[in-house]
Design a protein around this motif. Structure first.
Motif, PDB file in Angstrom:
ATOM      1  N   ALA A  94       0.825  -1.207   0.000  1.00 39.77           N
ATOM      2  CA  ALA A  94       0.000   0.000   0.000  1.00 39.77           C
ATOM      3  C   ALA A  94       0.860   1.258   0.000  1.00 39.77           C
ATOM      4  O   ALA A  94       0.517   2.262  -0.638  1.00 39.77           O
ATOM      5  N   ILE A  95       1.997   1.214   0.701  1.00 39.17           N
ATOM      6  CA  ILE A  95       2.869   2.380   0.779  1.00 39.17           C
ATOM      7  C   ILE A  95       3.445   2.733  -0.595  1.00 39.17           C
ATOM      8  O   ILE A  95       3.728   3.906  -0.884  1.00 39.17           O
ATOM      9  N   ASP A  97       1.959   2.994  -3.292  1.00 40.68           N
ATOM     10  CA  ASP A  97       1.045   3.917  -3.971  1.00 40.68           C
ATOM     11  C   ASP A  97       0.947   5.270  -3.280  1.00 40.68           C
ATOM     12  O   ASP A  97       0.229   6.154  -3.773  1.00 40.68           O
ATOM     13  N   LEU A  98       1.644   5.455  -2.181  1.00 36.73           N
ATOM     14  CA  LEU A  98       1.546   6.712  -1.438  1.00 36.73           C
ATOM     15  C   LEU A  98       1.915   7.930  -2.281  1.00 36.73           C
ATOM     16  O   LEU A  98       1.227   8.958  -2.209  1.00 36.73           O
ATOM     17  N   ALA A 101      -1.097   9.290  -4.095  1.00 37.58           N
ATOM     18  CA  ALA A 101      -2.153   9.926  -3.311  1.00 37.58           C
ATOM     19  C   ALA A 101      -1.685  11.195  -2.602  1.00 37.58           C
ATOM     20  O   ALA A 101      -2.492  12.080  -2.333  1.00 37.58           O
ATOM     21  N   LEU A 102      -0.399  11.271  -2.313  1.00 40.14           N
ATOM     22  CA  LEU A 102       0.116  12.395  -1.540  1.00 40.14           C
ATOM     23  C   LEU A 102       0.308  13.611  -2.438  1.00 40.14           C
ATOM     24  O   LEU A 102       0.928  13.501  -3.500  1.00 40.14           O
ATOM     25  N   ALA A 107       4.785  16.243  -0.227  1.00 37.79           N
ATOM     26  CA  ALA A 107       5.969  15.387  -0.349  1.00 37.79           C
ATOM     27  C   ALA A 107       7.243  16.222  -0.348  1.00 37.79           C
ATOM     28  O   ALA A 107       8.245  15.851   0.286  1.00 37.79           O
ATOM     29  N   THR A 146       8.563  10.446  -6.247  1.00 41.56           N
ATOM     30  CA  THR A 146       7.273  10.611  -6.911  1.00 41.56           C
ATOM     31  C   THR A 146       7.063   9.664  -8.089  1.00 41.56           C
ATOM     32  O   THR A 146       5.928   9.472  -8.527  1.00 41.56           O
TER      33      THR A 146
END
Length: 273
Positions: A94-95, A97-98, A101-102, A107, A146
């Motif tokens: 899951a991380i 894909d952070l 979403a961030l 960032a 990114t």
């Protein structure tokens, strides 16, 4: 007679082309039209100015370095997530894909705080004589953060679908693990890896929010092309902004064209194997 879930080809293709024209082609066409309004001499004077050339160099080299890092570690991360089961695997998955979403500005602020001279990582690195924040290295770190999901998410499904029998057959013939990876697995991964690489590089070229906070934004040193374009927009010099942006746009098109050719060759190799 087979039933169609979607309408026939003419209507579906028409809707697709209209949507693509409005969302993608129209803005890009407007950008190129604005750049072309300058005329050849004025256009060349803007895109070949020393400050613009310096921004291309910083952007391209940082994007290339970030992409190279992502190819290695993105492939390794996809391999770990696919081939091993361990506590926290779903959380790690899951991380990945952070960065999608961030918000990129968030960032950038987080990376700057982390890699500043008094940050958790920046402090120990500064003691070793390595400065990250406000240097080209910081730009590379932001671009890497990114864009790494593009490599992981394009390679991961292909790894999951690989037939284990191929590796078992190679092992039974006496091949070592390194040779199996180079001769069996890597050629099968090549099309997806090239796709992830091109997406990662394209994202790095256009990255803005995460970079401007950690770069320092010094002309001829840490100023990226996206920032220079934004500066020209703030000066209401829209034609110059379009001209500078068109260079990155054309570079991305060339890169994608080369990548598609390499992917086609890799797919032909895969099909003939």
């Amino acid at each position: 007679m087979s039933r169609r879930v979607l309408p026939g080809l003419p209507l579906t293709l028409g809707i697709t082309l209209v949507y693509l024209s409005i969302i993608v082609c129209l803005p890009l066409g407007a950008l190129l039209w604005k750049a072309a309004s300058l005329g050849p001499e004025a256009y060349w004077a803007i895109v070949s100015s020393p400050r613009a050339v310096a921004s291309y160099r910083v952007t391209m080299l940082s994007a290339l370095a970030a992409t190279a890092v992502n190819v290695v570690f993105g492939l390794a991360l996809a391999w770990v997530l696919t081939r091993y089961r361990f506590p926290g695997r779903r959380l790690l998955d899951a991380i990945v894909d952070l960065p999608f979403a961030l918000p990129t500005a968030v960032a950038g602020i987080a990376l700057t705080s982390l890699f500043a001279a008094n940050g958790w990582l920046g402090g120990p690195l500064a003691d070793l004589g390595i400065r990250v924040a406000y240097t080209p290295l910081g730009i590379m770190v932001a671009m890497t953060f990114t864009s790494i999901p593009f490599v992981v998410r394009t390679v991961q499904p292909v790894l999951e679908d690989l037939d284990p029998a191929l590796e078992e057959a190679a092992l039974s013939l006496g091949a070592k693990e390194g040779r199996i990876f180079r001769k069996v697995i890597l050629p099968l991964l090549a099309p997806s890896l090239l796709a992830g690489t091109s997406l990662s590089f394209a994202r790095s070229l256009g990255e803005f929010g995460a970079v401007i906070f950690i770069a320092g934004n010094q002309p001829f040193s840490t100023e990226i092309t996206a920032l220079l374009t934004y500066i020209r927009v703030e000066e209401y010099d829209y034609a110059a902004a379009a001209a500078i942006a068109s260079v990155i746009l054309l570079s991305a098109f060339v890169m994608l064209a080369v990548t598609n050719l390499l992917q086609a060759r890799a797919l032909r190799y895969k099909g003939g194997a």
